[in-house]
Motif scaffolding. Structure first.
Motif, PDB file in Angstrom:
ATOM      1  N   VAL A  68      -7.985  22.210 -11.782  1.00 34.76           N
ATOM      2  CA  VAL A  68      -9.338  21.637 -11.737  1.00 34.76           C
ATOM      3  C   VAL A  68      -9.612  21.107 -10.332  1.00 34.76           C
ATOM      4  O   VAL A  68      -8.822  20.330  -9.780  1.00 34.76           O
ATOM      5  N   GLY A  69     -10.708  21.535  -9.732  1.00 37.39           N
ATOM      6  CA  GLY A  69     -11.063  21.077  -8.386  1.00 37.39           C
ATOM      7  C   GLY A  69     -10.331  21.804  -7.270  1.00 37.39           C
ATOM      8  O   GLY A  69     -10.421  21.399  -6.107  1.00 37.39           O
ATOM      9  N   ALA A  70      -9.599  22.886  -7.600  1.00 38.01           N
ATOM     10  CA  ALA A  70      -8.771  23.567  -6.596  1.00 38.01           C
ATOM     11  C   ALA A  70      -9.499  24.697  -5.871  1.00 38.01           C
ATOM     12  O   ALA A  70      -8.922  25.315  -4.977  1.00 38.01           O
ATOM     13  N   ARG A  75      -9.768  29.149  -2.088  1.00 37.79           N
ATOM     14  CA  ARG A  75     -10.613  30.017  -1.256  1.00 37.79           C
ATOM     15  C   ARG A  75     -10.006  30.194   0.133  1.00 37.79           C
ATOM     16  O   ARG A  75     -10.164  31.239   0.771  1.00 37.79           O
ATOM     17  N   ALA A  76      -9.320  29.156   0.601  1.00 34.60           N
ATOM     18  CA  ALA A  76      -8.691  29.243   1.916  1.00 34.60           C
ATOM     19  C   ALA A  76      -7.380  30.019   1.875  1.00 34.60           C
ATOM     20  O   ALA A  76      -7.026  30.713   2.838  1.00 34.60           O
ATOM     21  N   PRO A 139      -3.987  25.439   9.554  1.00 34.19           N
ATOM     22  CA  PRO A 139      -3.490  26.716  10.075  1.00 34.19           C
ATOM     23  C   PRO A 139      -2.038  27.003   9.722  1.00 34.19           C
ATOM     24  O   PRO A 139      -1.693  28.145   9.399  1.00 34.19           O
ATOM     25  N   LEU A 140      -1.165  25.990   9.784  1.00 33.01           N
ATOM     26  CA  LEU A 140       0.239  26.223   9.470  1.00 33.01           C
ATOM     27  C   LEU A 140       0.428  26.622   8.003  1.00 33.01           C
ATOM     28  O   LEU A 140       1.231  27.505   7.690  1.00 33.01           O
ATOM     29  N   VAL A 141      -0.309  25.963   7.124  1.00 33.08           N
ATOM     30  CA  VAL A 141      -0.216  26.297   5.703  1.00 33.08           C
ATOM     31  C   VAL A 141      -0.700  27.730   5.475  1.00 33.08           C
ATOM     32  O   VAL A 141      -0.058  28.524   4.772  1.00 33.08           O
ATOM     33  N   ARG A 142      -1.813  28.087   6.092  1.00 31.67           N
ATOM     34  CA  ARG A 142      -2.373  29.427   5.906  1.00 31.67           C
ATOM     35  C   ARG A 142      -1.425  30.495   6.464  1.00 31.67           C
ATOM     36  O   ARG A 142      -1.239  31.549   5.846  1.00 31.67           O
ATOM     37  N   LEU A 185      -1.250  32.120  -6.415  1.00 35.93           N
ATOM     38  CA  LEU A 185      -0.967  32.930  -5.230  1.00 35.93           C
ATOM     39  C   LEU A 185       0.072  34.009  -5.523  1.00 35.93           C
ATOM     40  O   LEU A 185      -0.030  35.138  -5.028  1.00 35.93           O
ATOM     41  N   GLY A 186       1.075  33.685  -6.323  1.00 34.45           N
ATOM     42  CA  GLY A 186       2.079  34.674  -6.696  1.00 34.45           C
ATOM     43  C   GLY A 186       1.479  35.802  -7.526  1.00 34.45           C
ATOM     44  O   GLY A 186       1.847  36.972  -7.351  1.00 34.45           O
TER      45      GLY A 186
END
Length: 255
Positions: A68-70, A75-76, A139-142, A185-186
């Motif tokens: 919820v709220g993610a 999107r990023a 940026p590092l996370v992406r 993501l997986g």
């Protein structure tokens, strides 16, 4: 394929779906199982990726409250996973099968290490981070999610562990929310890779195997998002490490 072999694949798919939802690294259950049944490594990897999509869907649905709220975060991150998974899947198809045979024991070993020492590494980074991590997907996370997506498209074992460790290290998201992101993501990485394989290399998809894994994983994703959360993580990690070691022995000494 015998009835016993089919049942074994379904059970492995169920275990992988459960473990993927809770921890990640369910491929370290299904992939060695397929190898032990005599399926060639490349076919096993591709069929496994196709089959495990089903478990990702039920696992993601089971974690819907944590999502919820993610939407802004996803999107990023989802486009990075999408691009990375395409790159990893194409790399798997472009490189010769001998290269895959050579690198898979290393990838399995990496997965085992991440499963075994992932919690300790997360605690270490938490103690030595110095400043509290933010919740924004910088940026590092992406970049890390892009790399994890490429790894997932190529092989995928312990991809979930990598994503959770990344989010735990570089953001201040709660663990269960990080786990929910990992499931999304997986699943995206598996789905994208599966589509690439079906379109570009259908000859390597064993549909009977993929279907049996999907049946098991579909149930396993539900189990992992409900009952499986109560299972001792140390037991799951021990099982994964043991089966992963068996896979390495099989790949190196009995190719």
């Amino acid at each position: 394929m015998t009835l016993v072999e089919a049942l074994l694949i379904v059970l492995a798919g169920c275990a992988a779906g459960t473990i993927n939802t809770i921890v990640g690294s369910g491929t370290l259950i299904t992939f060695p199982t397929l190898l032990l049944l005599g399926i060639p490594p490349l076919n096993a990897n591709i069929s496994n990726s196709v089959g495990l999509v089903a478990g990702g869907i039920t696992g993601t649905y089971g974690y819907r409250r944590e999502l919820v709220g993610a939407k802004p975060d996803l999107r990023a991150l989802m486009p990075m996973t999408f691009v990375g998974a395409i790159a990893g899947a194409l790399l798997l198809l472009v490189l010769p099968s001998s290269a895959f045979r050579a690198i898979v024991p290393v990838l399995v070993a990496l997965g085992i290490l991440l499963v075994a020492f992932g919690p300790a590494l997360s605690r270490w980074t938490e103690r030595h981070r110095g400043q509290p991590a933010g919740t924004r997907m910088g940026p590092l996370v992406r970049l890390g999610v892009l790399a994890a997506g490429a790894y997932g498209g190529y092989f995928g074992a312990a991809q979930g562990v990598i994503i959770v460790g990344l989010l735990n290290t570089l953001t201040s998201l709660p663990l269960q929310r990080s786990n929910a992101y990992k499931n999304v993501l997986g699943t995206v990485a598996n789905l994208v890779a599966a589509l690439v394989f079906v379109v570009a290399a259908p000859q390597h998809v064993d549909w009977a195997v993929a279907g049996l894994i999907a049946v098991g994983a579909l149930a396993g994703g539900w189990v992992g998002s409900t009952v499986g959360r109560r299972l001792p993580p140390t037991v799951l990690r021990a099982v994964i490490v043991l089966i992963g070691l068996v896979a390495i022995v099989k790949l190196i000494w009995f190719p």
